[in-house]
Each structure stands twice: as structure tokens, then as C-alpha cells.
Design a protein around this motif. Structure first.
Motif, PDB file in Angstrom:
ATOM      1  N   GLU A  52     -20.037  -2.826  -0.560  1.00  0.00           N
ATOM      2  CA  GLU A  52     -20.002  -2.981  -2.013  1.00  0.00           C
ATOM      3  C   GLU A  52     -19.547  -4.361  -2.484  1.00  0.00           C
ATOM      4  OE1 GLU A  52     -18.769   0.487  -4.317  1.00  0.00           O
ATOM      5  OE2 GLU A  52     -18.930   1.704  -2.518  1.00  0.00           O
ATOM      6  N   LEU A  53     -18.883  -5.113  -1.617  1.00  0.00           N
ATOM      7  CA  LEU A  53     -18.538  -6.496  -1.989  1.00  0.00           C
ATOM      8  C   LEU A  53     -19.540  -7.491  -1.416  1.00  0.00           C
ATOM      9  CD1 LEU A  53     -14.665  -6.981  -1.816  1.00  0.00           C
ATOM     10  CD2 LEU A  53     -16.057  -5.797  -3.506  1.00  0.00           C
ATOM     11  N   GLY A  54     -20.470  -7.008  -0.606  1.00  0.00           N
ATOM     12  CA  GLY A  54     -21.357  -7.943   0.099  1.00  0.00           C
ATOM     13  C   GLY A  54     -20.558  -8.710   1.136  1.00  0.00           C
ATOM     14  N   ARG A  55     -21.069  -9.850   1.536  1.00  0.00           N
ATOM     15  CA  ARG A  55     -20.359 -10.673   2.517  1.00  0.00           C
ATOM     16  C   ARG A  55     -19.037 -11.158   1.921  1.00  0.00           C
ATOM     17  NH1 ARG A  55     -21.971 -16.609   4.670  1.00  0.00           N
ATOM     18  NH2 ARG A  55     -20.552 -17.013   2.936  1.00  0.00           N
ATOM     19  N   ILE A  56     -17.941 -10.961   2.637  1.00  0.00           N
ATOM     20  CA  ILE A  56     -16.639 -11.480   2.190  1.00  0.00           C
ATOM     21  C   ILE A  56     -16.610 -12.982   2.453  1.00  0.00           C
ATOM     22  CG2 ILE A  56     -14.137 -11.332   2.552  1.00  0.00           C
ATOM     23  CD1 ILE A  56     -15.437  -8.715   1.616  1.00  0.00           C
ATOM     24  N   HIS A  57     -16.063 -13.770   1.523  1.00  0.00           N
ATOM     25  CA  HIS A  57     -15.917 -15.189   1.853  1.00  0.00           C
ATOM     26  C   HIS A  57     -14.535 -15.766   1.609  1.00  0.00           C
ATOM     27  CE1 HIS A  57     -18.296 -15.020  -2.073  1.00  0.00           C
ATOM     28  NE2 HIS A  57     -17.141 -15.439  -2.458  1.00  0.00           N
ATOM     29  N   LYS A  58     -13.660 -14.974   1.064  1.00  0.00           N
ATOM     30  CA  LYS A  58     -12.325 -15.517   0.763  1.00  0.00           C
ATOM     31  C   LYS A  58     -11.316 -14.382   0.692  1.00  0.00           C
ATOM     32  CE  LYS A  58      -9.226 -18.214  -1.565  1.00  0.00           C
ATOM     33  NZ  LYS A  58      -8.765 -19.567  -1.259  1.00  0.00           N
ATOM     34  N   VAL A  59     -10.189 -14.561   1.371  1.00  0.00           N
ATOM     35  CA  VAL A  59      -9.145 -13.547   1.332  1.00  0.00           C
ATOM     36  C   VAL A  59      -7.815 -14.218   1.016  1.00  0.00           C
ATOM     37  CG1 VAL A  59      -7.988 -11.705   2.588  1.00  0.00           C
ATOM     38  CG2 VAL A  59     -10.382 -12.192   3.070  1.00  0.00           C
ATOM     39  N   ASP A  60      -7.046 -13.612   0.141  1.00  0.00           N
ATOM     40  CA  ASP A  60      -5.754 -14.177  -0.247  1.00  0.00           C
ATOM     41  C   ASP A  60      -4.740 -13.037  -0.264  1.00  0.00           C
ATOM     42  OD1 ASP A  60      -3.546 -15.210  -1.588  1.00  0.00           O
ATOM     43  OD2 ASP A  60      -4.750 -16.390  -2.973  1.00  0.00           O
ATOM     44  N   ALA A  61      -3.835 -13.061   0.708  1.00  0.00           N
ATOM     45  CA  ALA A  61      -2.826 -12.001   0.784  1.00  0.00           C
ATOM     46  C   ALA A  61      -1.436 -12.603   0.596  1.00  0.00           C
ATOM     47  CB  ALA A  61      -2.908 -11.283   2.128  1.00  0.00           C
ATOM     48  N   VAL A  62      -0.554 -11.808   0.053  1.00  0.00           N
ATOM     49  CA  VAL A  62       0.788 -12.313  -0.243  1.00  0.00           C
ATOM     50  C   VAL A  62       1.824 -11.236   0.019  1.00  0.00           C
ATOM     51  CG1 VAL A  62       0.619 -11.610  -2.669  1.00  0.00           C
ATOM     52  CG2 VAL A  62       2.202 -13.428  -2.036  1.00  0.00           C
ATOM     53  N   TYR A  63       2.995 -11.650   0.469  1.00  0.00           N
ATOM     54  CA  TYR A  63       4.143 -10.744   0.545  1.00  0.00           C
ATOM     55  C   TYR A  63       5.377 -11.557   0.175  1.00  0.00           C
ATOM     56  CZ  TYR A  63       6.323  -6.341   2.094  1.00  0.00           C
ATOM     57  OH  TYR A  63       6.985  -5.135   2.129  1.00  0.00           O
ATOM     58  N   TYR A  64       5.796 -11.402  -1.063  1.00  0.00           N
ATOM     59  CA  TYR A  64       6.940 -12.175  -1.565  1.00  0.00           C
ATOM     60  C   TYR A  64       8.116 -11.249  -1.841  1.00  0.00           C
ATOM     61  CZ  TYR A  64       4.454 -16.635  -2.430  1.00  0.00           C
ATOM     62  OH  TYR A  64       3.789 -17.831  -2.319  1.00  0.00           O
ATOM     63  N   GLN A  65       9.250 -11.644  -1.339  1.00  0.00           N
ATOM     64  CA  GLN A  65      10.503 -10.960  -1.657  1.00  0.00           C
ATOM     65  C   GLN A  65      11.557 -12.023  -1.974  1.00  0.00           C
ATOM     66  OE1 GLN A  65      11.298  -8.771   2.001  1.00  0.00           O
ATOM     67  NE2 GLN A  65      10.229  -6.961   1.214  1.00  0.00           N
ATOM     68  N   GLY A  66      12.624 -11.623  -2.611  1.00  0.00           N
ATOM     69  CA  GLY A  66      13.658 -12.594  -2.936  1.00  0.00           C
ATOM     70  C   GLY A  66      15.020 -12.254  -2.368  1.00  0.00           C
ATOM     71  N   TRP A  67      15.084 -11.162  -1.620  1.00  0.00           N
ATOM     72  CA  TRP A  67      16.394 -10.610  -1.256  1.00  0.00           C
ATOM     73  C   TRP A  67      17.234 -11.502  -0.351  1.00  0.00           C
ATOM     74  CZ3 TRP A  67      17.857  -9.716   3.732  1.00  0.00           C
ATOM     75  CH2 TRP A  67      16.828  -9.712   4.698  1.00  0.00           C
ATOM     76  N   ILE A  68      16.597 -12.438   0.406  1.00  0.00           N
ATOM     77  CA  ILE A  68      17.407 -13.235   1.339  1.00  0.00           C
ATOM     78  C   ILE A  68      18.138 -14.363   0.615  1.00  0.00           C
ATOM     79  CG2 ILE A  68      16.458 -15.257   2.577  1.00  0.00           C
ATOM     80  CD1 ILE A  68      16.319 -13.503   5.083  1.00  0.00           C
ATOM     81  N   ASN A  69      17.805 -14.598  -0.647  1.00  0.00           N
ATOM     82  CA  ASN A  69      18.451 -15.657  -1.417  1.00  0.00           C
ATOM     83  C   ASN A  69      19.976 -15.608  -1.368  1.00  0.00           C
ATOM     84  OD1 ASN A  69      16.724 -17.565  -2.711  1.00  0.00           O
ATOM     85  ND2 ASN A  69      15.866 -15.869  -3.906  1.00  0.00           N
ATOM     86  N   GLU A  70      20.513 -14.418  -1.534  1.00  0.00           N
ATOM     87  CA  GLU A  70      21.980 -14.342  -1.623  1.00  0.00           C
ATOM     88  C   GLU A  70      22.654 -14.688  -0.298  1.00  0.00           C
ATOM     89  OE1 GLU A  70      24.029 -10.650  -1.969  1.00  0.00           O
ATOM     90  OE2 GLU A  70      22.321  -9.484  -1.302  1.00  0.00           O
ATOM     91  N   ILE A  71      21.880 -14.626   0.780  1.00  0.00           N
ATOM     92  CA  ILE A  71      22.396 -15.014   2.091  1.00  0.00           C
ATOM     93  C   ILE A  71      22.133 -16.488   2.366  1.00  0.00           C
ATOM     94  CG2 ILE A  71      22.072 -14.674   4.576  1.00  0.00           C
ATOM     95  CD1 ILE A  71      21.272 -11.717   3.811  1.00  0.00           C
TER      96      ILE A  71
END
Lengths: 379, 379, 379, 379
Positions: D156-175
Motif C-alpha cells: 500500500e505504500l509502494g516502494r519504500i524510499h525513506k525511513v525516519d525513526a526516533v526514540y527520545y527520552q529525557g530521564w538521564i538529564n538529572e544524572i
């Protein structure tokens, strides 16, 4: 008491969208009046367009050189004061150069030039001229973008440590996937469109947004382009790793094949004390994040906003202003500068932004060509 | 080839926000030029403002009557063609009346009059005059509002059976909760502000939005007002049950004490085949709901939109246009009407909208006074 | 050290969705173990289902009366302690009554009874029994709903002056628009479904949400129902004007013909100092509005939340918990009550909520029948 | 007719969040019963916890080896069938290995091992054992994630040509911003936490999400880590350029210092015919983009969804299910596999996902160490 600034227009005739944008923006704060123009290289069309938008035709010129020649004959208080350069990209440099050399103020569309070399020549001419030069990085005119800049300047995010900017569009899809179209369109012909499509056209806006909001300079970059097809010679997608000072890193993502994306410019800035998220398509919502407090949603026109931000809002909260108003804010800054009034450095993008932009574009092309190595930007 | 329409302005001087809105809107499509005005009842301020926005001062008049008198002496092709009435509410009626009687076109701010009786007199004068009369229900100028109207007209929702419109603001809170302020502000003084605050000022916009989008007439209403304090004489909150034809019901909710709400006009329309949800603060997103298919998000400027909607968009998708552009679309419709060009009935709100609006306001006041009974609107 | 509470289940077998919801909720906090049940009136199906979900079959009874009889023979420390009543609506009352009379704790699905009269009888039985009775107004188990309750209790909104609650669904559309279906389905047959469809099934949830969060009692109501077709005997849409104490007014909107709406329960509460907006479909986002400060987005699991709210969150922020967790929070409150542990009055809805709900439903039916007049609720 | 699968638990006692997640998930579909466990290395705490959650204590073992030894003495139809490994990371490998070698099915928390080398050893053992091995990439259990996988598989998307994945957290800041904390916490000690913090802990989820949804393999990567301080030895932020087959490129962004971000996993996938945008924090909204049609919002539980997606939804549309339900869907897939029922390859993540994940982590570390060069992943 202000009298309207005499504005000249180069390009932007007929159905030109950029023409509409500049014309409306110039009207919005009652500061400018169009007094002369070369809307179109074809004189007949030029005159027809002037009549259509009801601009007096006596100073509609047959070409740029004639315009300069004739205007210079006029007394200074009748002469065009500032000229907006909306012509095809390769004309920005020669036109802006001649305008500066003849003492005009200039509002120049982006990209400022087609190379860093030209950009530096323009910079030299500008320094000599001492007039106002503005580059229309339109998106820095949004009130909430200005709010980010001010809050960062005031230390509200603390030290910045991560920046993530994006500019995704999908409009080139219908061209790129069609072999005939992609081999014939001027946009993807390096002889006509310059050294970069995706970074040059949109990535550089994201670059400018990063430097405008954070007040930091990007020091080096590493880029990876995607051409999508062997027979395509121009980047239609590019991801750029960026390094700023002192362990401050980030990424600039840009694409013209991000299917279904319309005009997806956005930025996220993470600092010690807080963070920002902002998107151009919903420009009146600035999300201010914290590790310990609820996310806050800043909107324009409130007393809690900075002066720079409030200066870009004309109506009370809840009355959405948009892209025309953003450009109008830049025209307002230029008007102040031309009139010698006080203004903030964030009110319009300057020659420096243009030179840095060209440096960024050339560096990304070089990095990609070298097999994705780090390339330093000039100071 | 169009020549700019000669525009007169009544009111809207100084810091007036409504003045900015109309002035900018009149410029946006290059259709109007301000040639005469009484921006301010104080002649000195009037002249000063004209200079500030660089309008020629030769046709800045000391008062409305003088303006009419002097303009009528001018040849027809120099005379003001259309006049925007932005004065305090109680002046809308006498000014619009005299303008119509003298053959001018009129763009009138809302509320059109202070009573249904006045509204009908104006309607009679308008019928006699045969000129263009537009009432600035600004929000009907948004492209996605026009898209709703067209899609409903084309039967895409099937039979409508439920409508829910809202207009929530919170700005009166700072006045209403302070006994001194609420007893002294003109807004809450029925002698100065007319018979209704909340319904008259904002509820009527929601009413108009319902009729504009659905093409249906509201037949009867039942209202409940909230005054919040015993010593307050004006409604600051009102909920109105509405009935349209054939088992079609709904509700109009309006409030000026909806704390934290900015300019929360919105509408939801439910039909047999589909539904709409739209909010003024995010005007470029129209949600089209279905019981069986994924929700679709319509945005302006796409080929899938109706002609009426596309006519209100100047830039490609993703370049947010806002409230000024919405008002500009209404000015564009008026320009077409004045020039005798073809236009769609949805391009500007008319005298009929004004008369119905006054009927609605009076009916809600009556219903509330009668202990929340049903009151019929006139056909 | 807790030992699992012995849980009985009435109804909820086969594909029953309410069965899944209660069963999962009972497991989530490791507090309950199903020891006996009548999942289905058909004994074969009852046994088959018990095997399918691997519940021991020795206490799967052929009917409710047998279950009571047999369980009462068991020693108290083996006997079912609490029984969840998930049967068709008209059975809630007789089953809950008998359970209470025999000393069981009861978790009862909504509506509690089919009339206010029954509700009061049940209330009397409950007072006599002294056991725990919980009514599953599931949505009050969401952490952010509990956060609203606590913040209002702590005065963070100041005096409340306006409440707007909504429950919109579209699922009845496919029935109501088909004459044969609407005349045959039990849902729209008053003999089988009771006095109200829309208000009885969903409007009452919105009513409960208003009283749960604000801590205020609704004193009187005026309702307007829509039946959509002459031959339809049950309300499928209803708008209710509400009045609480001291100039506090509001509206409850409910519909089963709101095309494309899924499970659209939501509430907005406006007070002197601030306001709330919350929607069931995005239950982890609570918008806290202010006239002067940026909107704040509260999310579950943060230290800034109240104890009552935090007690309903099991994972760190950003791990979305949903409807099962909301119901599990109510089961958790019931477990504390059964065990005699300390708990907050907001941890589960009680008999009082049930009685008030029936009062509300009957009052709306009466108001609508009387031509939309005000009807007072009992204290 | 299913009988509950006998489940063993290693780790996850006390306040362990991962313990809650697995325990609840195992209950949700009535498929599992906990029959044995070593919740805690301290036997007293182990027993206390078993009593707290009311698990029979006769098969609560003093340690893992004893558990294996004793369980192996039991007849096969009483023995633990599958064991969930929730212990500290370095124990995953030895425990999973021994479990496989003794013929148990295994559900293993992430990261599967501490090195690619271990991962391959485990893979070999698994091939030999022939039992079920599942790695809990929890987020692939969400219905809308499964919907993406199916729609891409169906073209349904046809040929894929670009992927953008993210995993952002902020919890380590306090350390990280506190020199003492960052030098003492085990998380940032490479001896205790392994070779990568940010990529190893969260980046690998984004990697898995890319391969799970697109069905494509990532072939090579180039990474840039940020340590933020000279004295910090572990990556707390990393951006990874990725290349898949045939001009398919993309980026994986991950950060533990993205201030104010909670659990910000997301993915955007752009293909010739359409695109997806999905975010973990609003897991029930899948945005399907197109260059020519309105954006569509897919939600769970509708007939338009794929079978794989629908299999992961228990309630009708509009009843938000969340992270527990996502994990429960993985447990459901494992149950089917253990029982030899038919299941889809997308129903649980396998050993292959684990091996690829370790390969990805090691490759990013190597790329960063080598000055940001391209590193190939194994086939």
C-alpha cells in the motif's frame, strides 16, 4: 510620522506565489508602497500585470538595467528606496550586487547566491554600501520562533545540548518517480538549479532556524544525500549530522520525497533546564518541555511572551496569523532599519545569514561527495 | 483589467484591532485602495492616523455627514465606491442606512444593528438601493469552512441530523469577577452594549456558522443565560438549544467566562453519511468523520478541495494562512460583486445574514427571560 | 500480606466485551481470583467458557439462585467475597439485591437499576448489609480524571462557574436509519431497554463525570431529546442544560448518532482561576488552562500529580495505560475497601452515584416529555 | 480447549516495573498461570513477594539453578512450560541459554545478550532446542504498528524510499549533569551496563521498529554519539544514518537527554504511494499520508484494519488500549506458538530480532569509535 517606503519589485509577476507573498507582506503594516517594478522579462506581460494589480505604469521598466538607470535619474526622495529581488535564483547575485552598488536597500529571496564565492562578493559590496540587506528566511518571522530565540537568549533552557531540525516535503515525488520528468525538469538539472536541490532549497531553512533560535553557530557537518535513482543528478533527500560547540550535537533532516508531507519545517531544542518543540504548519503553538513540570503551550499575543515575539502579533490570542504575517514581520524589521529606527537583531535575516547558508550548502555537498566525512564551516 | 476599488473607512483608527484587520484584508488581493476616511471622531487624531498609515489627507473628513456630502459632490468615477463601517455598534445602523440611501456599497461590521427592527429597516433600504451589502462574519472566509458548505451542498454528509457549534472565550473573567469593574465597564452596561453581551458578540457567529455551512435554517431556539453575579445585567454565558427542520436538532454553546479559552469558535456537523469537525484556532484542518472509514484530514490548497475553497487559498499546502486571509476572502467576494463579476453566494455574508442574526439574538434574550421556553425565528 | 480476594462473576461469558474488561481489570493488580461464576444462562456454554479461560469448573453454577444457595453453604473463608454483576440491565437490580441481602460485596455494571425506585430499594438494602458496593463508572478510574478531582478539591480552579460535558458516539447510525432494524433491535425497544437509550447508556456517564470531578451536585436539569424518526421510541440524542449551585451552569451533550465519533466522552470545567479540558480517547492528557499563563499539559506518573492520581499509574510517564487500567483502578479501590484498608472516596463509585444517576435519567425523560421544562434532582 | 500455560518468572519482584508489565500481560488473555518463580535473589524477599501477589509458594525457588533442577524432576505436564527472563541484563544470556538447553520455551527481556557473540551462541542453542523464543520488543505489539507492517506487506505504500525513526527520552538529564551522579550510577558504568547506554537501551527499539514495519533489512550504518561530558564514558545520545537496499536511506535518532521527552518512540515511513507516521505515546493513531489525498487517521478495532492488527484489539473503537495490551499481544502470540496453533510471523519478535539488534548496537559503537564511518551489518 512615517511615510510609506518606496518599494521596487523584481520578478514575482503573473501567477508567481512568491510575488503574492512579498506583495501582501509589504502591505500588511502600512509601511511600503510599490512605485516601480520589472515583474516580468516580457514587457507586455510586465505592463499587463502592473495594470492587473493597479500599480502605476509610469515606472514599470522593460528590464533591470533600465530600471537602475532611470531610477538613478530621479531625485533621491522619489527614487525606489528598497528593492525586492524575486527573480530566478541565478539572478539574485547580479541584481543584488548592482542594487547595492547603486545605494539601494535590498530584500533578497533565498538562496542569496548560487555559490559561497558569490555570497562573499555580495557581502563585500554590502559592507561598502552600508545599506540594509535582508534575506527572506520567512519562517524566522513567526512570533513563536522569535519567542524561542528570546527565551534561549535569557537562559531559560540553560545550556543547549541537542538540536533536531527537520524540513520534509513530498512534492518532488511526482517528478522523481517518472524517468522522463526527472530528466527534463529544470529543478533536477544541476546546470540550471545549482549544486543542491533538497539542501539548497529547504535544508538551508532548517539550518538557519537552528542558528536563529539557539544563537549558536554550527561548526562542522557530515551529510548523506539520497538521489533515489542512478540517473538522477540532484539530491532529493539529505540527512546532516551537525556539531556546534562543546558537546552540542544534532541533526538536520530534509527531504523532498517525504510523501504526503506538505511544508514540514520543525525544530526541537533540548537544554539543561527545558526544551522546545515547534512546527511551521502549526506556527502558533510552542511547546515548552521540562523533565519535572507539565509541558507548557505558549501561544502568540499573551503578556507572557517576549517583546520581540509580541512585536510580531497584530491581533489578540486565538486569531491565527500565518505565513503572510511572518513575512510581514520581516518587512516590518526592514522598514525600521531603513528608517533608522531601533530594532532587534532578530527582526530580519541579514547578509551574514546568507553567507553562512551558502557555506552550509557547499559543505553538505562536499561531505556527501567525500563519502560522508566531516566538513568544517567557516567561522 | 481591474482598477482598484475606491474604499472609504469609518472608524478603525489608532490602535483599533478591527481597523488593522479590515485594512490588511482590503490590501491582500490588490483590489482596494483607501481614498477617504473618518478614522476617528476627533479630527486631529483622524488626520494624524491618516498620515501614520500614509493615506492621502485630502479626503480625510471631520465627520460622517461631511464625508457623505463631499463625496457626493465628486464625479462618480472618483467617489468612494464602498465604505467599511467599523464604528461602535450603535452607529452601524444609521451609517449603513445613509450610505445605502446615497448609493454606496457597504461592508459592515457585526452586529449589523442593535435590534431586529433596525435590521429590517436596513434591509428595506438595501433592497431599494440595489448596491452590495456585506456583513463581516469573518470566519466564513476560511477555506475549510467553505469546503464544509460545498461538501454538504453536494450531499457528501447525506441528511444532516445533529449540529453542535461553540464559541468559548475567557477574556471577560478579569472584569466579571471584580465588582467595581463589572459595574463600570461599557461592555456590561445594557444601555451602552445593547441587549446581549455573550450571544450578541460571539454566539451569533456560531449561529451564522451553522446556517452558512449546513444551508439549513434554524427554526426555533431555547436559551439559558448565565449572568454569574446578581448585580450583573448582561449575559456572559449562554447555551442555546436549536431546532432546524425535520428532526434536526443541535446546540449552540457560547461563553465569555470559559477561562483560558482564547477564540474558541468551532463546529461539528453530523449527517447520515459522514461528519465534520472544525475549529477556528486551527482553521486549516477539517476533520471528515465516518462510521466505517478512517477519519480524513482535509487541508487547504489541495486539488481535492472544492472551487469555492480553493478560491480562498493563495499559497500551496502547508503554508498556513490565517484570519487576515479569511477576511481578505470576504473582501475578494465583495470586490467581485461590486465589479459585477460572477461569484458564489458563499463568498460574502449578506443583509439576510444580518437580519437573521438580529432575530437570533432577540429570540435568545426572550427565551431566557421567559424562563427558557422555545421561541420561533422568522422564516 | 494480602491473599487474593475470591471473585464471582455473573454474565460476561462468550464474546462479551464487558466480560473481558472486568476479567482483565480484576487481574491487573494481583488482587482477585475468580472462584465461581455463572458466565452464561446456558449451562453448557457456561462450562465451556469456564474451561476456555481455565477457571476451575467445580463452582460454575447452573444459575444465579443456585450459586447463592451453594456458596452460602461454604465456609466463609472459601465463599465468594465479591461478585461482579455483568448481566443484562434488567437483572442488575434483583441480583445485586440478593447478593447484598446475603452479605456479599458487589461490583455492579451500569445502569445500576432500571428505575430510581429500584435504585432506592437497593440503597436501603446496601445500608442494611454494610458491605462494599461499587458501580463501574469506569472512566473515573483514569489518573487524569482523578487529578482533576483533586485539583478542584484543593481549590486550584477557584470557584467553578461553567461545566460542559459530552459523550458522543455514532454507532447507532447503522440501526436508526434502517426502518426494519430500528423497529426490531432490543436497544430501541422501551420494553426491553428501559426508559432511555442515549441518556441512560452514555449521558449518565457524563453526568457522573461532572459530579465526580467538580464535587458539586447538579440541582436541576432541562433536556431535549432527539428520536430522529417518528416511528422510533427511544432517545438517540439528548442535550441537557444543567444548573448547579450559585450561578453555576452548564450543559451535558450526548448522542448515539454523532457519525464517526467512537467513544467521545469529554469534559471542560471552567473556574475563576483556571480550567480543565479532558477527553476519554486521549486519557493521559489533561489540559490546564489559564487566562494569563500558557496552557499546561498534565500527564500521568509525574511527581507533580496528586496521590490519588499517582495511585492509578503503574509505569513511568510515556507508557500509555488505557481503559483496562482505568477499570483496574476501580477494582483496586474496591479491594482496599473489602480488606478494610484506607482508601480515598474517589477510588470507586458508590451506591450514591448509582442512585443519583437513575435520578438524572428519569429527570431528563420527564423534562423532555413535559416540553423541555426544568426538573429538580433530589438532594 | 486451552488450559493455561504454566509460566515461570525470573526476576521482576518487589517494585520492579518490568515485573508488573509481564505479569499483567500474561494475565490479559487468560492464557498463562504463574506456577514457579525466582522473583528475587534474596529468598526471603522472593517468598514475601510471592505471598504478596498470592502465587503458591511451593515452587518459589531459592535460585535459578535450583529452579531448573527441581522443575526437571516434575512430570512434563506439571513442569513450567515457558519462562520469562526479567533479570539484570548480564543474566539474560546464561539463563536463556540454560532454559533452552533444558527444553523450556523462553520469553526474554531486552537486550537479549550483552554482545553479538553471545547472541549467536544463544541462536545456536535455540536452533538445537526447537522451542519457542520470544524477545520482548514490546512496542511491536501495538495494533497500529501491526497495521503498518501489513499495509507495507500488501504494497500500500509502494516502494519504500525513506525511513525516519526516533526514540527520545529525557530521564538521564538529572544524572548526567551532576558530576557525582554520572560517575557513580551503574547505568553509565561500561563495566556494568555494557557497551552502549542510549543505543543499547532505546535506539535498538527504533532499529527493530524499522525492520518490523518495513520488512526491509538495514544493511549499513554510520553513527555519531554524544557523551555530553569528557568524564562520561557512555553514549547518552546517538544519531545513526542508515542504508537499506536500493537507494533506501534513513535515520535513527535516539537520546536520553532530550529534556522533557518521556518515552518518545516514533516512526515515519515514506513510500512511492503513501506514508506512515506513528508515535508510541499516542499508539492508537496511525496517520496515513498521501501527496494527493487527505491524510487518513487509522484507529484500532475497525473493520478496515488488517487481521493481524485486529487480533491485538479487545474492545470496540474509542476504548484506548495501551502498553500492557501491547505486551499482552506478544504473550498471546507466544501462547499460540507454544500450543502449536497457527500464528503470524508478526505476532512476536524472535531470536533473529535479538541477533540483529546486538549486531546493530555493536556496529554503532564501532562506527562512532572509528570517527563516524560506515559499518555493514551482517546479512
Amino acid at each position: 510620522m512615517p511615510k510609506k517606503i518606496r518599494l521596487g519589485i523584481l520578478g514575482g509577476g503573473g501567477d508567481s506565489l512568491i510575488g503574492v507573498l512579498h506583495r501582501v507582506a509589504s502591505h500588511i503594516n502600512d509601511n511600503y508602497q510599490i512605485v516601480g517594478a520589472v515583474f516580468n522579462p516580457d514587457f507586455e506581460q510586465n505592463m499587463a500585470f502592473a495594470k492587473e494589480i493597479d500599480v502605476p505604469t509610469d515606472r514599470i521598466y522593460k528590464d533591470f538595467d533600465t530600471m537602475i538607470e532611470e531610477e538613478m535619474k530621479l531625485p533621491e526622495d522619489e527614487r525606489i528606496q528598497v528593492c525586492s529581488v524575486l527573480t530566478p535564483n541565478f539572478l539574485h547575485f547580479p541584481m543584488a550586487l548592482k542594487l547595492l552598488e547603486n545605494g539601494f536597500h535590498v530584500i533578497c529571496e533565498k538562496p542569496m547566491t548560487t555559490s559561497l564565492e558569490e555570497a562573499k562578493k555580495l557581502q563585500a559590496a554590502h559592507e561598502k554600501a552600508g545599506t540594509v540587506f535582508a534575506l527572506t528566511h520567512t519562517y524566522t518571522g513567526y512570533p513563536m520562533v522569535r519567542q524561542m530565540r528570546e527565551m534561549i537568549k535569557n537562559g531559560e533552557l540553560g545550556r543547549i545540548h541537542k538540536v533536531d531540525a527537520v524540513y520534509y516535503q513530498g512534492w518532488i515525488n511526482e517528478i522523481i518517480h517518472d524517468q522522463e520528468k526527472r530528466s527534463s525538469v529544470w529543478r533536477l538539472d544541476p546546470k540550471k538549479a545549482g549544486i543542491s536541490s533538497c539542501i539548497g532549497d529547504i535544508g538551508v531553512h532548517a539550518f538557519n532556524m537552528v542558528e536563529y533560535t539557539t544563537g549558536l553557530k554550527i561548526k562542522s557537518i557530515l551529510s548523506d544525500f539520497n538521489y533515489l535513482y542512478e540517473d538522477n543528478q540532484m539530491d532529493v533527500d539529505g540527512t546532516v549530522l551537525i556539531r556546534m560547540s562543546d558537546h552540542v550535537k544534532g541533526v538536520i533532516r530534509s527531504s523532498q520525497v517525504a510523501t504526503g508531507e506538505e511544508n514540514g519545517l520543525g525544530i526541537a531544542i533540548y537544554g539543561e533546564k527545558g526544551a522546545f518543540r515547534w512546527e511551521q504548519e502549526n506556527p502558533n503553538y510552542l511547546y515548552v518541555l521540562s523533565d519535572t513540570k507539565p509541558t507548557q503551550v505558549y501561544k502568540p499575543g499573551h503578556a507572557y511572551n517576549s517583546e520581540l515575539s509580541l512585536g510580531g502579533t497584530k491581533l489578540p490570542p486565538g486569531h491565527p496569523e500565518g505565513i503572510f504575517d511572518s513575512m510581514a514581520n520581516i518587512y516590518l524589521g526592514v522598514a525600521k532599519a531603513i528608517r533608522g529606527e531601533q530594532y532587534d537583531s532578530g527582526e530580519y535575516p541579514t547578509m551574514t545569514d546568507g553567507v553562512r547558508g551558502m557555506n552550509f550548502i557547499e559543505a553538505t555537498v562536499e561531505s556527501n561527495k567525500n563519502g560522508n566525512t566531516w566538513v568544517e564551516l567557516e567561522d
